[in-house]
Design an enzyme around this catalytic site. Sequence first.
Site, PDB file in Angstrom:
ATOM      1  N   LYS A  14       0.629  -1.302  -0.053  1.00  0.00           N
ATOM      2  CA  LYS A  14       0.033   0.004  -0.022  1.00  0.00           C
ATOM      3  C   LYS A  14       0.915   1.253   0.145  1.00  0.00           C
ATOM      4  O   LYS A  14       0.611   2.239  -0.691  1.00  0.00           O
ATOM      5  CB  LYS A  14      -0.653  -0.017   1.423  1.00  0.00           C
ATOM      6  CG  LYS A  14      -1.687   1.264   1.552  1.00  0.00           C
ATOM      7  CD  LYS A  14      -2.429   1.314   2.667  1.00  0.00           C
ATOM      8  CE  LYS A  14      -1.663   1.627   4.210  1.00  0.00           C
ATOM      9  NZ  LYS A  14      -1.486   2.909   4.372  1.00  0.00           N
ATOM     10  N   ASN A  15       1.623   1.247   0.806  1.00  0.00           N
ATOM     11  CA  ASN A  15       2.604   2.462   1.202  1.00  0.00           C
ATOM     12  C   ASN A  15       3.778   2.758  -0.089  1.00  0.00           C
ATOM     13  O   ASN A  15       4.331   3.700  -0.179  1.00  0.00           O
ATOM     14  CB  ASN A  15       3.356   2.659   2.514  1.00  0.00           C
ATOM     15  CG  ASN A  15       2.103   2.815   3.689  1.00  0.00           C
ATOM     16  OD1 ASN A  15       1.074   3.253   3.175  1.00  0.00           O
ATOM     17  ND2 ASN A  15       2.312   2.660   4.955  1.00  0.00           N
ATOM     18  N   ARG A  49      -5.152  10.483   4.487  1.00  0.00           N
ATOM     19  CA  ARG A  49      -4.003  11.499   4.712  1.00  0.00           C
ATOM     20  C   ARG A  49      -3.018  11.565   3.633  1.00  0.00           C
ATOM     21  O   ARG A  49      -2.414  12.608   3.336  1.00  0.00           O
ATOM     22  CB  ARG A  49      -3.584  11.497   5.980  1.00  0.00           C
ATOM     23  CG  ARG A  49      -4.169  11.391   7.139  1.00  0.00           C
ATOM     24  CD  ARG A  49      -3.334  11.423   8.554  1.00  0.00           C
ATOM     25  NE  ARG A  49      -2.089  12.320   8.506  1.00  0.00           N
ATOM     26  CZ  ARG A  49      -2.117  13.190   8.882  1.00  0.00           C
ATOM     27  NH1 ARG A  49      -3.161  13.938   9.602  1.00  0.00           N
ATOM     28  NH2 ARG A  49      -1.036  14.054   8.599  1.00  0.00           N
ATOM     29  N   CYS A  54      -5.199  12.491  13.222  1.00  0.00           N
ATOM     30  CA  CYS A  54      -5.929  11.302  13.108  1.00  0.00           C
ATOM     31  C   CYS A  54      -6.011  10.677  14.353  1.00  0.00           C
ATOM     32  O   CYS A  54      -5.215  10.783  15.468  1.00  0.00           O
ATOM     33  CB  CYS A  54      -5.488  10.663  11.749  1.00  0.00           C
ATOM     34  SG  CYS A  54      -3.917   9.645  12.238  1.00  0.00           S
ATOM     35  N   ARG A  71       0.172  14.656  13.871  1.00  0.00           N
ATOM     36  CA  ARG A  71       0.584  14.231  12.331  1.00  0.00           C
ATOM     37  C   ARG A  71       0.544  15.408  11.392  1.00  0.00           C
ATOM     38  O   ARG A  71      -0.153  15.881  10.250  1.00  0.00           O
ATOM     39  CB  ARG A  71      -0.249  13.136  11.533  1.00  0.00           C
ATOM     40  CG  ARG A  71      -0.362  11.956  12.355  1.00  0.00           C
ATOM     41  CD  ARG A  71      -0.832  10.858  11.538  1.00  0.00           C
ATOM     42  NE  ARG A  71       0.027  10.279  10.365  1.00  0.00           N
ATOM     43  CZ  ARG A  71      -0.473   9.437   9.657  1.00  0.00           C
ATOM     44  NH1 ARG A  71      -1.510   8.776   9.916  1.00  0.00           N
ATOM     45  NH2 ARG A  71       0.260   8.729   8.636  1.00  0.00           N
ATOM     46  N   ASP A 128       4.237   0.414  12.094  1.00  0.00           N
ATOM     47  CA  ASP A 128       3.226   0.110  11.641  1.00  0.00           C
ATOM     48  C   ASP A 128       2.943  -1.396  11.803  1.00  0.00           C
ATOM     49  O   ASP A 128       1.938  -2.241  11.759  1.00  0.00           O
ATOM     50  CB  ASP A 128       3.168   0.168   9.966  1.00  0.00           C
ATOM     51  CG  ASP A 128       2.912   1.634   9.631  1.00  0.00           C
ATOM     52  OD1 ASP A 128       2.236   2.237  10.168  1.00  0.00           O
ATOM     53  OD2 ASP A 128       3.084   1.620   8.596  1.00  0.00           O
ATOM     54  N   ARG A 144      -8.668  -0.615   4.317  1.00  0.00           N
ATOM     55  CA  ARG A 144      -7.859   0.470   3.855  1.00  0.00           C
ATOM     56  C   ARG A 144      -6.398  -0.054   3.443  1.00  0.00           C
ATOM     57  O   ARG A 144      -5.921   0.222   2.652  1.00  0.00           O
ATOM     58  CB  ARG A 144      -7.602   1.451   4.853  1.00  0.00           C
ATOM     59  CG  ARG A 144      -8.725   2.277   5.064  1.00  0.00           C
ATOM     60  CD  ARG A 144      -8.488   3.348   5.996  1.00  0.00           C
ATOM     61  NE  ARG A 144      -7.323   4.264   5.384  1.00  0.00           N
ATOM     62  CZ  ARG A 144      -6.699   5.210   5.908  1.00  0.00           C
ATOM     63  NH1 ARG A 144      -7.433   5.678   7.086  1.00  0.00           N
ATOM     64  NH2 ARG A 144      -5.900   5.963   5.430  1.00  0.00           N
TER      65      ARG A 144
HETATM   66  N1  EPU Z   1       6.228  14.669  11.379  1.00  0.00           N
HETATM   67  C1  EPU Z   1       6.235  15.976  11.671  1.00  0.00           C
HETATM   68  N2  EPU Z   1       6.204  16.957  10.485  1.00  0.00           N
HETATM   69  C2  EPU Z   1       5.875  16.731   9.327  1.00  0.00           C
HETATM   70  C3  EPU Z   1       5.667  15.223   8.841  1.00  0.00           C
HETATM   71  C4  EPU Z   1       5.771  14.535   9.979  1.00  0.00           C
HETATM   72  O1  EPU Z   1       6.419  16.215  12.639  1.00  0.00           O
HETATM   73  O2  EPU Z   1       5.905  17.541   8.291  1.00  0.00           O
HETATM   74  C5  EPU Z   1       6.250  13.730  12.296  1.00  0.00           C
HETATM   75  C6  EPU Z   1       4.866  12.994  12.506  1.00  0.00           C
HETATM   76  O3  EPU Z   1       3.885  13.628  13.279  1.00  0.00           O
HETATM   77  C7  EPU Z   1       5.319  11.830  13.006  1.00  0.00           C
HETATM   78  C8  EPU Z   1       6.755  11.493  12.504  1.00  0.00           C
HETATM   79  O4  EPU Z   1       7.046  12.738  11.947  1.00  0.00           O
HETATM   80  O5  EPU Z   1       5.499  11.758  14.663  1.00  0.00           O
HETATM   81  C9  EPU Z   1       6.834  10.348  11.313  1.00  0.00           C
HETATM   82  O6  EPU Z   1       5.624  10.606  10.461  1.00  0.00           O
HETATM   83  P1  EPU Z   1       5.675  10.320   8.861  1.00  0.00           P
HETATM   84  O7  EPU Z   1       5.440  11.598   8.031  1.00  0.00           O
HETATM   85  O8  EPU Z   1       7.069   9.654   8.416  1.00  0.00           O
HETATM   86  O9  EPU Z   1       4.341   9.598   8.530  1.00  0.00           O
HETATM   87  P2  EPU Z   1       3.505   9.494   7.224  1.00  0.00           P
HETATM   88  O10 EPU Z   1       4.636   9.767   6.101  1.00  0.00           O
HETATM   89  O11 EPU Z   1       2.454  10.384   7.498  1.00  0.00           O
HETATM   90  C10 EPU Z   1       3.838   7.033   6.878  1.00  0.00           C
HETATM   91  C11 EPU Z   1       2.947   5.683   6.464  1.00  0.00           C
HETATM   92  C12 EPU Z   1       2.375   5.458   7.761  1.00  0.00           C
HETATM   93  C13 EPU Z   1       3.583   5.047   8.535  1.00  0.00           C
HETATM   94  C14 EPU Z   1       4.489   6.277   8.780  1.00  0.00           C
HETATM   95  C15 EPU Z   1       5.864   6.007   9.619  1.00  0.00           C
HETATM   96  C16 EPU Z   1       2.175   6.243   4.148  1.00  0.00           C
HETATM   97  C17 EPU Z   1       1.300   6.559   3.041  1.00  0.00           C
HETATM   98  N3  EPU Z   1       1.892   6.033   5.492  1.00  0.00           N
HETATM   99  O12 EPU Z   1       2.912   8.143   7.143  1.00  0.00           O
HETATM  100  O13 EPU Z   1       1.746   4.270   7.358  1.00  0.00           O
HETATM  101  O14 EPU Z   1       3.042   4.787   9.997  1.00  0.00           O
HETATM  102  O15 EPU Z   1       4.976   6.744   7.632  1.00  0.00           O
HETATM  103  O16 EPU Z   1       6.541   4.934   9.360  1.00  0.00           O
HETATM  104  O17 EPU Z   1       3.337   5.843   3.756  1.00  0.00           O
HETATM  105  C18 EPU Z   1      -0.083   2.548   7.913  1.00  0.00           C
HETATM  106  O18 EPU Z   1       0.086   2.263   6.729  1.00  0.00           O
HETATM  107  O19 EPU Z   1      -0.761   2.251   8.800  1.00  0.00           O
HETATM  108  C19 EPU Z   1       0.307   3.970   8.170  1.00  0.00           C
HETATM  109  C20 EPU Z   1       0.011   4.985   9.217  1.00  0.00           C
END
Ligand code: EPU
Length: 418
Positions: free
Chosen positions: A22-23, A93, A117, A122, A305, A397
């Site tokens: 998915k990701n 998101r 969320c 996030r 995850d 999802r």
């Molecule tokens: N963060 C910030 N500022 C930003 C972006 C992120 O402070 O601008 C913080 C977040 O709040 C969090 C940390 O950085 O504490 C890591 O978040 P990240 O941005 O890496 O998460 P994401 O990109 O929103 C992806 C996956 C998630 C997975 C996370 C961490 C996708 C579509 N989603 O989310 O997947 O948990 O990386 O590995 O790739 C899932 O599949 O169930 C899922 C939630």
Amino acid sequence: MEKIIIEGGARLIGDIAISGSKNSALPIFASTILSQSPNTFHNVPNLRDIATIQKVLANLGIRVTRKKKGVARIDSSGLSGHEAPYDLVKTMRASILVLGPLISRRGKAVVSLPGGCAIGARPVNLHLRGLEALGAKIELKHGYIYAKANGLKGGHIYLDVPTVTGTENLMMAAALAQGKTVIENAAQEPEVEELAVVLNKMGAKISGGGTSLLEIDGVDELGGTEHTIMPDRIEAGTLMVAAGLTQGNLRLMNCPLSSLDAVVNKLQEAGLEIQSDGETVTVVGNNRIRSVDVKTLPYPGFPTDMQAQIMVFMCLARGLSVISETVFENRFIHVSELRRMGADIKVESNSAIVSGVKQLSGAQVMATDLRASASLVLAGLAAEGITEVARVYHLDRGYDQLEKKLVRVGAQIKRIKT
Ligand code: EPU
């Protein structure tokens, strides 16, 4: 509304094929905004989130055709819009992934700000700051990100935290920027690496994919490509835990073992036998689960995850285990549901202290995020009696036909409409 009903206690024995990631698929779909020619992707999982990104792309004038199972042809020649509306972003998101490519290709983007969320606040501040470093002008108003650029220019970006979708957004924006972009402290997840591979196949010049230092030399345009999406490491890890919890014997086909080192190490330490023969991995569980401590971290650390799933495993281990969540601030929503099934878990700030119990007992449960829901299905497979998991749409999802796959290996599990 649909529910999943599980009668616990069946040993899971047999073969399961792991679906596409998915990701990985989500950013790859978003990257087609950058491309001037049609793209074809194979091993695309059949998921609600994939349907959502298809809607986001369709809303921009991009045609996604799904004629054969697992194959998506994406033609962005009709790209005309530049907006991702609230209605779509609020359901997923990851829709934020169109922001970088839209500014880069169209010079403008209007994308609804994703709210918090179930698992944390996030924010997307690092996505926005990075885009500003490439010359985008960004305004936030009425719950939307309004971004404009008169041609992005390469820049130097340091990410305070290695955000996964942030790194992906910036990599896509930089692919068509003028000059060189450097991203330091980039996310190293295999999904980020695969996006770099796909962009390079389209004609981008990205080096360092999968490391913390990305260098991107902007090019004038990207063409089309054909690519097979890698298998989903989190689905594979979830099924490994299922084998462990049911003293099962599962052969996972197309299993991405090399991206699962941290998970495999912990599961082996806990007593699971995991053996690989090329792309097939055999996982054998037994009735003595040892307690292990786990700390979630960005890749290559233990993935957040998989935190809820390993917690269920630890619920039935001998002794005490401490599970620390360091990536998201509120990712313990499964704890109260697991307690209702007889688990002994205490939460102290970002750690869950799990004392193993002999048996979980089936109950009516529900969760408000994808991986928490998966953990409840796992708990139901191991529990004595019947477990009913509500809000199944969370599972849909991110898990492609989970209960059908489980039925084939002997689980007593079915979906009902309520
Ligand atoms: N963060 C910030 N500022 C930003 C972006 C992120 O402070 O601008 C913080 C977040 O709040 C969090 C940390 O950085 O504490 C890591 O978040 P990240 O941005 O890496 O998460 P994401 O990109 O929103 C992806 C996956 C998630 C997975 C996370 C961490 C996708 C579509 N989603 O989310 O997947 O948990 O990386 O590995 O790739 C899932 O599949 O169930 C899922 C939630």
